[in-house]
Design a protein around this motif. Structure first.
Motif, PDB file in Angstrom:
ATOM      1  N   GLU A 277     -36.083  28.299 -14.916  1.00 35.05           N
ATOM      2  CA  GLU A 277     -36.831  28.906 -13.444  1.00 35.05           C
ATOM      3  C   GLU A 277     -38.966  28.185 -13.601  1.00 35.05           C
ATOM      4  N   GLU A 278     -39.324  28.351 -14.610  1.00 35.61           N
ATOM      5  CA  GLU A 278     -40.485  28.282 -14.799  1.00 35.61           C
ATOM      6  C   GLU A 278     -41.026  26.704 -14.777  1.00 35.61           C
ATOM      7  N   GLU A 279     -40.153  25.752 -14.597  1.00 31.48           N
ATOM      8  CA  GLU A 279     -39.693  25.000 -13.980  1.00 31.48           C
ATOM      9  C   GLU A 279     -40.612  24.536 -12.452  1.00 31.48           C
ATOM     10  N   ARG A 280     -39.881  25.492 -11.913  1.00 28.81           N
ATOM     11  CA  ARG A 280     -40.258  25.262 -10.485  1.00 28.81           C
ATOM     12  C   ARG A 280     -41.595  25.411 -10.198  1.00 28.81           C
ATOM     13  N   GLY A 281     -41.762  25.850 -10.990  1.00 32.09           N
ATOM     14  CA  GLY A 281     -43.485  26.786 -11.008  1.00 32.09           C
ATOM     15  C   GLY A 281     -43.144  28.138  -9.882  1.00 32.09           C
ATOM     16  N   ARG A 282     -44.894  28.313  -9.896  1.00 28.79           N
ATOM     17  CA  ARG A 282     -45.065  29.692  -9.040  1.00 28.79           C
ATOM     18  C   ARG A 282     -46.344  29.771  -7.876  1.00 28.79           C
ATOM     19  N   ILE A 283     -46.097  30.627  -7.342  1.00 26.95           N
ATOM     20  CA  ILE A 283     -47.011  30.646  -5.925  1.00 26.95           C
ATOM     21  C   ILE A 283     -47.709  31.826  -5.676  1.00 26.95           C
ATOM     22  N   LEU A 284     -49.234  31.946  -5.007  1.00 28.53           N
ATOM     23  CA  LEU A 284     -48.988  33.724  -4.994  1.00 28.53           C
ATOM     24  C   LEU A 284     -49.367  33.169  -3.443  1.00 28.53           C
ATOM     25  N   VAL A 285     -48.768  34.341  -2.646  1.00 28.30           N
ATOM     26  CA  VAL A 285     -48.917  35.078  -1.304  1.00 28.30           C
ATOM     27  C   VAL A 285     -50.166  36.565  -0.985  1.00 28.30           C
ATOM     28  N   SER A 286     -50.287  36.838  -0.631  1.00 26.16           N
ATOM     29  CA  SER A 286     -51.152  38.127   0.475  1.00 26.16           C
ATOM     30  C   SER A 286     -50.319  38.394   1.289  1.00 26.16           C
ATOM     31  N   LEU A 287     -50.555  39.429   1.323  1.00 22.99           N
ATOM     32  CA  LEU A 287     -50.119  40.156   2.257  1.00 22.99           C
ATOM     33  C   LEU A 287     -50.634  41.119   3.046  1.00 22.99           C
ATOM     34  N   CYS A 288     -50.611  41.263   4.288  1.00 21.63           N
ATOM     35  CA  CYS A 288     -51.893  42.530   4.759  1.00 21.63           C
ATOM     36  C   CYS A 288     -51.123  43.074   6.173  1.00 21.63           C
ATOM     37  N   TYR A 289     -50.941  44.385   6.671  1.00 24.20           N
ATOM     38  CA  TYR A 289     -50.791  44.185   7.995  1.00 24.20           C
ATOM     39  C   TYR A 289     -51.881  44.902   8.041  1.00 24.20           C
ATOM     40  N   ASN A 290     -52.695  44.238   9.594  1.00 26.70           N
ATOM     41  CA  ASN A 290     -53.612  44.546  10.314  1.00 26.70           C
ATOM     42  C   ASN A 290     -53.183  45.442  11.601  1.00 26.70           C
ATOM     43  N   THR A 291     -52.909  46.580  11.702  1.00 25.68           N
ATOM     44  CA  THR A 291     -53.343  47.613  12.255  1.00 25.68           C
ATOM     45  C   THR A 291     -53.730  47.507  14.019  1.00 25.68           C
ATOM     46  N   GLU A 292     -54.952  47.118  13.893  1.00 21.88           N
ATOM     47  CA  GLU A 292     -56.346  47.374  15.144  1.00 21.88           C
ATOM     48  C   GLU A 292     -55.079  45.579  15.506  1.00 21.88           C
ATOM     49  N   LYS A 293     -54.767  44.703  15.339  1.00 24.93           N
ATOM     50  CA  LYS A 293     -53.949  44.338  16.074  1.00 24.93           C
ATOM     51  C   LYS A 293     -52.589  44.066  15.940  1.00 24.93           C
ATOM     52  N   GLY A 294     -52.668  44.857  14.844  1.00 29.40           N
ATOM     53  CA  GLY A 294     -50.388  44.808  14.779  1.00 29.40           C
ATOM     54  C   GLY A 294     -49.917  43.544  14.670  1.00 29.40           C
ATOM     55  N   CYS A 295     -50.394  43.095  13.437  1.00 27.74           N
ATOM     56  CA  CYS A 295     -49.681  41.974  13.100  1.00 27.74           C
ATOM     57  C   CYS A 295     -50.297  41.586  11.249  1.00 27.74           C
ATOM     58  N   LEU A 297     -50.781  39.506   8.426  1.00 29.28           N
ATOM     59  CA  LEU A 297     -51.147  38.205   7.826  1.00 29.28           C
ATOM     60  C   LEU A 297     -50.785  37.751   6.778  1.00 29.28           C
ATOM     61  N   VAL A 298     -50.189  36.760   6.492  1.00 28.41           N
ATOM     62  CA  VAL A 298     -49.469  35.671   5.390  1.00 28.41           C
ATOM     63  C   VAL A 298     -50.346  35.238   5.004  1.00 28.41           C
ATOM     64  N   GLY A 299     -51.194  35.094   3.767  1.00 36.57           N
ATOM     65  CA  GLY A 299     -51.976  33.921   3.102  1.00 36.57           C
ATOM     66  C   GLY A 299     -51.607  33.197   2.239  1.00 36.57           C
ATOM     67  N   ILE A 300     -51.428  32.279   2.329  1.00 38.32           N
ATOM     68  CA  ILE A 300     -50.698  31.247   0.854  1.00 38.32           C
ATOM     69  C   ILE A 300     -52.234  30.701   0.289  1.00 38.32           C
ATOM     70  N   ILE A 301     -52.299  31.076  -1.106  1.00 38.32           N
ATOM     71  CA  ILE A 301     -53.582  30.221  -1.390  1.00 38.32           C
ATOM     72  C   ILE A 301     -53.401  29.162  -2.779  1.00 38.32           C
ATOM     73  N   ARG A 302     -51.901  29.333  -3.100  1.00 38.38           N
ATOM     74  CA  ARG A 302     -52.282  28.343  -4.709  1.00 38.38           C
ATOM     75  C   ARG A 302     -50.791  28.235  -4.614  1.00 38.38           C
ATOM     76  N   CYS A 303     -50.492  27.394  -5.402  1.00 33.76           N
ATOM     77  CA  CYS A 303     -49.148  27.070  -6.665  1.00 33.76           C
ATOM     78  C   CYS A 303     -50.034  26.871  -7.710  1.00 33.76           C
ATOM     79  N   GLU A 348     -54.421  29.471   2.716  1.00 33.42           N
ATOM     80  CA  GLU A 348     -54.011  29.174   4.333  1.00 33.42           C
ATOM     81  C   GLU A 348     -53.765  30.383   4.958  1.00 33.42           C
ATOM     82  N   GLU A 349     -54.140  31.257   6.156  1.00 34.74           N
ATOM     83  CA  GLU A 349     -53.503  31.704   6.336  1.00 34.74           C
ATOM     84  C   GLU A 349     -52.536  32.107   7.984  1.00 34.74           C
TER      85      GLU A 349
END
Length: 426
Positions: A277-295, A297-303, A348-349
């Motif tokens: 499993e570790e040989e495939r790698g890992r990914i750092l993801v950020s999630l945030c729901y913006n109530t003002e814009k109603g959207c 936000l998915v951030g792909i930070i790094r692998c 990238e977001e």
């Protein structure tokens, strides 16, 4: 009547018989002289020896000793088996910490229990009795950001590897088990020195508390050779389970030559399920729901520690994200391609316009791919976040829905999730 003088005695080394003391003067006067009747023995003749005996006596007074060869001073140059020199006592190097504590170092061949069950033997080579030098470095584990900071300070008294009596050293780091280019870090190379000073910090991303209990950090000091293959000088190993969270621990350890035995290799094979499993790698993801814009936000930070898909041992990775059920073209996004790396940094977001009620029923599919020009892209690994996920993936999704307006970051291990049946070039 005249008396003639007696003749002088003959010049011989032998004694002559003196005249008798009882002779009367008349008899002495009548007889001219008394001559001895006994003759002297002839002088001894010189001893005759042969020419060979003459030279043997005067030139060769003792046994002929062999001329010392350079191999007598450097046993490893012998072309034939020779008796190894007696082992010398080696100093025990200590590891120092900033808070004043000290820990025992290692002798060659004495690893104690620091290898986390890995029984390593010292390499059976001609350089066992050669002093290889010491390496000074600092380790810091940042659990909040899942980072392991490795600061390489300096090395001292390295073994000379070049013909000029110096070396061009650098340090490369690996995480064991599962050493590969994905978890390889290295310092810069310093020219013509046996006492290099780097003061360089290398960072491992995506290191969890579970990794700290099972991983071992290997630091290898090598000599760079432009015309040939880089030469190995020595290495040290540190079991990360002894490193406490937030502790800035300094080490000063002696370099060793370590060779894994068959038992340690078997242990690595037994851990294949975890390493796979570790040989495939890992990914750092950020999630945030913006109530003002109603959207969302998915951030792909790094692998980190991605699997190598190209023949050069690297990959050209990019990330695709899809919000299911499919919402058309607005639900599909793709990052830029990072060339020839196994630890890409994207930062990238992307945003999805969706209500909070609908978002709770959806699933976010994230997949990492290797870009191939003119060919089908290779799937590296993927992860799914949503109501149907489990474990840390489900926790990440719930925290995003619960903490509106707050960015939540998590590291996720890439698996076979999201692998398509038919790969099509994008």
């Amino acid at each position: 009547m005249s008396v003639s003088k007696p003749p002088p005695p003959p010049s011989t080394s032998h004694l002559t018989i003196p005249p008798s003391s009882t002779s009367t003067p008349s008899s002495s006067a009548s007889s001219p002289s008394v001559t001895p009747h006994s003759t002297a023995p002839p002088p001894p003749s010189p001893v005759k020896i042969s020419m060979q005996e003459h030279f043997a006596i005067n030139v060769c007074p003792g046994p002929i000793l062999p001329i010392p060869q350079i191999s007598d001073f450097f046993p490893r140059f012998h072309d034939y088996p020779c008796t190894p020199p007696p082992p010398r006592e080696k100093k025990i190097l200590k590891e120092e910490t900033f808070n004043g504590e000290t820990g025992g170092g290692y002798r060659d061949g004495e690893r104690g229990g620091d290898n986390d069950g890995e029984n390593d033997d010292v390499a059976d080579s001609d350089d066992d009795d050669t002093y290889l030098g010491t390496l000074e470095f600092t380790l810091l584990f940042d659990q909040e950001n899942n980072c392991l900071h490795c600061t390489i300070h300096k090395a001292k008294g390295l073994k000379a590897m070049d013909s000029n009596g110096l070396a061009d050293p650098y340090v490369k780091l690996h995480l064991l088990p599962g050493a590969s280019k994905a978890n390889k870090l290295r310092t810069k190379t310093l020219k013509n020195t046996l006492n290099p000073v780097w003061n360089e910090t290398l960072v491992y991303h995506g290191i969890t508390a579970a990794d700290m209990t099972t991983k071992t950090l290997r630091l290898c000091v090598c000599d760079m050779d432009r015309l040939g293959r880089n030469e190995f000088i020595g290495e040290v190993r540190v079991a990360l389970k002894k490193l406490k969270e937030g502790e800035n621990k300094r080490y000063n350890m002696g370099l060793e030559r370590i060779a894994q035995n068959k038992e340690s290799n078997n242990q690595t094979v037994e851990q294949g399920a975890l390493v796979a499993e570790e040989e495939r790698g890992r990914i750092l993801v950020s999630l945030c729901y913006n109530t003002e814009k109603g959207c969302l936000l998915v951030g792909i930070i790094r692998c980190a520690h991605l699997a190598a898909m190209d023949s050069n041992g690297y990959s050209d990775p990019f990330v695709k994200i899809i919000l299911q059920p499919d919402m058309g073209k607005k639900s599909k996004y793709k990052t830029s391609v990072k060339k020839k790396t196994l630890n890409p940094e994207f930062n990238e977001e992307f945003s999805y316009e969706v209500s909070l009620d609908q978002l709770a029923k959806k699933t976010l599919e994230i997949s990492v791919w290797d870009y191939d020009l003119g060919m089908s892209n290779d799937f590296i690994g993927g992860v799914e976040l949503g109501i149907n996920a489990s474990g840390q993936r489900l926790r990440h999704w719930f925290e995003c829905l619960k903490n509106k307006g707050k960015k939540v970051e998590y590291w996720h291990t890439l698996t076979q999730q999201g692998a398509p049946n038919n790969d099509k070039p994008d």
